[in-house]
Design a protein around this motif. Sequence first.
Motif, mmCIF file in Angstrom:
data_model
loop_
_atom_site.group_PDB
_atom_site.id
_atom_site.type_symbol
_atom_site.label_atom_id
_atom_site.label_comp_id
_atom_site.label_asym_id
_atom_site.label_seq_id
_atom_site.Cartn_x
_atom_site.Cartn_y
_atom_site.Cartn_z
ATOM 1 N N LEU A 243 0.937 -1.276 -0.281
ATOM 2 C CA LEU A 243 -0.058 -0.017 -0.103
ATOM 3 C C LEU A 243 0.797 1.125 0.001
ATOM 4 N N SER A 255 -9.502 0.455 0.069
ATOM 5 C CA SER A 255 -9.540 -0.601 0.908
ATOM 6 C C SER A 255 -10.935 -0.808 1.301
ATOM 7 N N GLY A 260 -8.445 -0.896 6.103
ATOM 8 C CA GLY A 260 -8.047 0.353 6.933
ATOM 9 C C GLY A 260 -7.613 0.056 8.211
ATOM 10 N N HIS A 265 -4.982 2.441 8.917
ATOM 11 C CA HIS A 265 -5.230 3.623 8.002
ATOM 12 C C HIS A 265 -3.971 4.327 7.393
ATOM 13 N N THR A 268 -3.847 3.750 2.959
ATOM 14 C CA THR A 268 -5.097 2.791 2.440
ATOM 15 C C THR A 268 -6.064 3.511 1.601
ATOM 16 N N GLU A 271 -11.272 4.556 1.701
ATOM 17 C CA GLU A 271 -11.822 3.323 2.724
ATOM 18 C C GLU A 271 -13.288 3.214 2.736
#
Length: 406
Positions: A243, A255, A260, A265, A268, A271
């Motif tokens: 990522l 994501s 996430g 997080h 990502t 989300e």
Amino acid sequence: MARALLIVLDSVGIGGAPDAARYGDAGSDTVGHIAETCAAGRGDRDGLRSGPLRLPHLAALGLGLACEEATGRVPPGLAPETPPQALWGHAVETASGKDTPSGHWEIAGLPVREAWGHFPDTQPAFPAALTAALIERAGLPGILGDCHASGTAIIDRFGAEHVRTGQPICYTSADSVFQIAAHEEAFGLERLIETCRIARELCDPYRVGRVIARPFLGSEAEGFRRTSRRKDFAVAPPAETLLDVAEAAGRAVVSVGKIGDIFAHRATGREIKPAGNAACLEAALDAFSTLPAGGLVFLNLVDFDTEHGHRRDVPGYAAELEAFDARLPAIRAALRPGDLCIITADHGNDPTWTGTEHTREQVPVLAFGPEVAPGSIGRRETFADIGASVAAHLGLPPLGAGRAWW
């Protein structure tokens, strides 16, 4: 430029890992034992499913052959009727542990070999200093539980006392985790989240991988039920993952599910976190339909694990597998020339096994797309080969670990 859809079937293992005996899991086999149980007529549930396990699309991709490579046998009903339509194989985890973050991080090219911290299966399970600090800083009247437990069982056991006293239910498992369950209305969802933020900070010195907020609703008379507003507070990956590399290259990342949370997080992208496997898969396919060239959709389907594996629910797990299998034609139809889809898992959770914890297992690797030539990729010595192959497919720089099969 190519695109990629990476799907993790949470806990769908295909046989004990070479080091499974270290974890008490030698002989575990999530898919194999589910298939055998269903073939023996013990996987039926009125109104849900009956008969042998039916996964025709996964079998056509090579799932049964991946199982055979991992265990020496093809589970009942999983032998392909035609030559496999995907690249198929299996992968072995090198990270220490059998938890969700370790599995996902290794899939994304970051095997973490340092041991996580775990709480002992004693009562109390948590160090007195940790418990005292949490009570003081969060302003709690005390805690309930303080033990290893199944998430649903401990809510049934302590739910009414929690509502009456205001003490949250704190518990752990064989995973590196500190879980806090509380009633969304009686305790308050925001208060639960803040309590978990405090617990996350307090658990850092103990090398605990995740603190998880487990909200629930209901009453003693009606019964208690967990809600979909779970929130994980995970340690951030200690180095770059797939990522991070995709973000640095300016690629679009989406994501879906708890990805996430698992990656704290970081990198990502957009989300999306619907409730349930079906909604998560639909959200992922919708995101993939507009994903620009070079982009990645990373999807976790958690219900296999949380709703069925931990509850040792063979019929429910079988039905979940069959529901996913039925959506494979839609997944394949979403792929354009140059696209890649990989289906894999992060660990096992054999619902026929003892206890209620994850099982240390090998995982399937099924890779397909309009321009992907089928064949065997054999045994991959690390989950990181998956991330390395995605990176190579997307034209990204090599990751810190793993070897692409291209």
